[in-house]
Design an enzyme around this catalytic site. Structure first.
Site, PDB file in Angstrom:
ATOM      1  N   HIS A   1      -6.131  -7.423  -0.425  1.00 20.07           N
ATOM      2  CA  HIS A   1      -6.301  -5.989  -0.704  1.00 20.07           C
ATOM      3  C   HIS A   1      -5.574  -5.606  -1.994  1.00 20.07           C
ATOM      4  CE1 HIS A   1      -6.498  -6.450   3.770  1.00 20.07           C
ATOM      5  NE2 HIS A   1      -7.593  -5.724   3.585  1.00 20.07           N
TER       6      HIS A   1
ATOM      7  N   ASP B   1      -4.018 -12.900   3.456  1.00 18.07           N
ATOM      8  CA  ASP B   1      -5.276 -12.487   4.082  1.00 18.07           C
ATOM      9  C   ASP B   1      -6.501 -12.792   3.217  1.00 18.07           C
ATOM     10  OD1 ASP B   1      -4.311 -10.593   2.342  1.00 18.07           O
ATOM     11  OD2 ASP B   1      -4.341  -8.933   3.771  1.00 18.07           O
TER      12      ASP B   1
ATOM     13  N   ASP C   1      -2.495 -10.727  -2.370  1.00 15.51           N
ATOM     14  CA  ASP C   1      -3.066 -10.243  -1.111  1.00 15.51           C
ATOM     15  C   ASP C   1      -4.558  -9.938  -1.325  1.00 15.51           C
ATOM     16  OD1 ASP C   1      -1.880  -8.822   1.627  1.00 15.51           O
ATOM     17  OD2 ASP C   1      -3.674  -7.810   0.887  1.00 15.51           O
TER      18      ASP C   1
ATOM     19  N   HIS D   1       0.826  -1.227   0.000  1.00 16.57           N
ATOM     20  CA  HIS D   1       0.000   0.000   0.000  1.00 16.57           C
ATOM     21  C   HIS D   1       0.855   1.269   0.000  1.00 16.57           C
ATOM     22  CE1 HIS D   1      -3.584  -2.344   0.450  1.00 16.57           C
ATOM     23  NE2 HIS D   1      -3.257  -2.791   1.651  1.00 16.57           N
TER      24      HIS D   1
END
Ligand SMILES: [Zn+2]
Length: 301
Positions: A159, A238, A157, A120
């Site tokens: 996200h 995740d 991931d 991120h």
């Protein structure tokens, strides 16, 4: 990151425990992570971002020495503690050192068990638990310092790797393929920012078999056509069924399958060269088991 935060030191303990208990840990070549150089960080980040993180770290240390609170918030989810900068420098340094070792032919591939995660972190800011973008720094290091001409970034991931996309969108030397739950934090990625980004938004509650089909249709043909000389993996775990930070349904066998797909592309085009870096993964049991599956597939165990 502070008490009760999911991005906690116990994540690395859970990985270490699992590698130890399974015996996989005994079969690995382990290396310490050096600190990343400022010059390497600035291959992916603005000088001002790197300087701001250093300044913030000094401020936290001064505040702590004066008896004040020992942390500062970068964003609502992301905290700078007295130890954050050092950890972030080692996380990026691990990715760079792994890249050097793999390109030198000392290792075919490497997994970096690092915190904080990186995908991120944008060109000019930290966010979402991430300070520096470990994978983007290492990918640029491979291109700029080792003269590779084409590298791929794979991000599984839960996200969207918005920071990696922010840094690498439009860099024609890079192909990034990602999948992520959508709509979901950080609410980006549905429409890629450049042609070198292959984004696969996945609805909540999608299971492994459906995700494998998406990978076969969207990722693999693009990776084959691109013929990367090296592959970097943003390995977040995740998207596991048991992880409460996301609502996707991957299990250990899916991580094995994903890793094998990546390895096959790497073996065909990149002399097997892969550097994989830990991103998310917050259910400690699922994280340990998933990393074991990933490392077994990387190391052919
Ligand atoms: Zn994540």
């Amino acid at each position: 990151m502070g008490r009760g935060h999911p991005e906690c030191p116990e994540r690395l303990d859970a990985i270490e425990d699992r590698l130890l208990a399974s015996g996989v840990g005994d079969l690995l070549d382990r290396r310490e992570a050096p600190l990343a150089s400022l010059a390497d960080l600035e291959l992916a980040h603005a000088h001002l971002h790197v300087a701001a993180m250093r300044g913030l770290s000094e401020e936290v240390l001064e505040q702590q020495a004066a008896g004040g609170i020992d942390h500062l918030h970068i964003d609502p989810d992301t905290v700078m503690s007295p130890h954050t900068l050092n950890a972030a420098l080692r996380a990026a340094g691990a990715a760079v050192a792994a890249t050097d070792a793999v390109i030198a032919g000392e290792l075919e591939n490497a997994f970096c068990a690092v915190r904080p995660p990186g995908h991120h972190a944008c060109h000019d800011r930290a966010m979402g638990f991430c300070v520096f973008n470990n994978v983007a720094v290492a990918a640029r290091h491979a291109l700029e310092r080792h003269g590779l001409e084409r590298v791929a970034v794979v991000d599984f991931d839960v996200h969207h790797g918005n920071g990696t996309e922010d840094i690498l969108a439009g860099d024609e030397r890079v192909l990034m393929v990602g999948l992520f739950q959508h709509p979901f934090y950080p609410y980006t990625g549905e429409r890629p920012w450049a042609d070198n980004m292959v984004n696969v938004p996945v609805p909540a509650y999608t299971k492994g078999m459906a995700i494998r089909e998406m990978v076969e249709q969207a990722w693999l043909p693009r990776l084959e056509a691109f013929k990367p000389e090296m592959i970097f993996v943003s390995a977040g775990f995740d998207a596991h069924r048991d992880d409460d930070l996301g609502q996707l349904g991957l299990v250990e066998a899916d991580y094995t399958w994903l890793t094998w797909q990546i390895r096959q592309v790497a073996q065909r085009h990149a002399k097997g060269r892969i550097v994989s870096c830990l991103e998310g993964g917050y259910n400690l049991g699922a994280l340990g088991r998933s990393v074991e599956a990933h490392v077994r597939a990387l190391a052919d165990l």
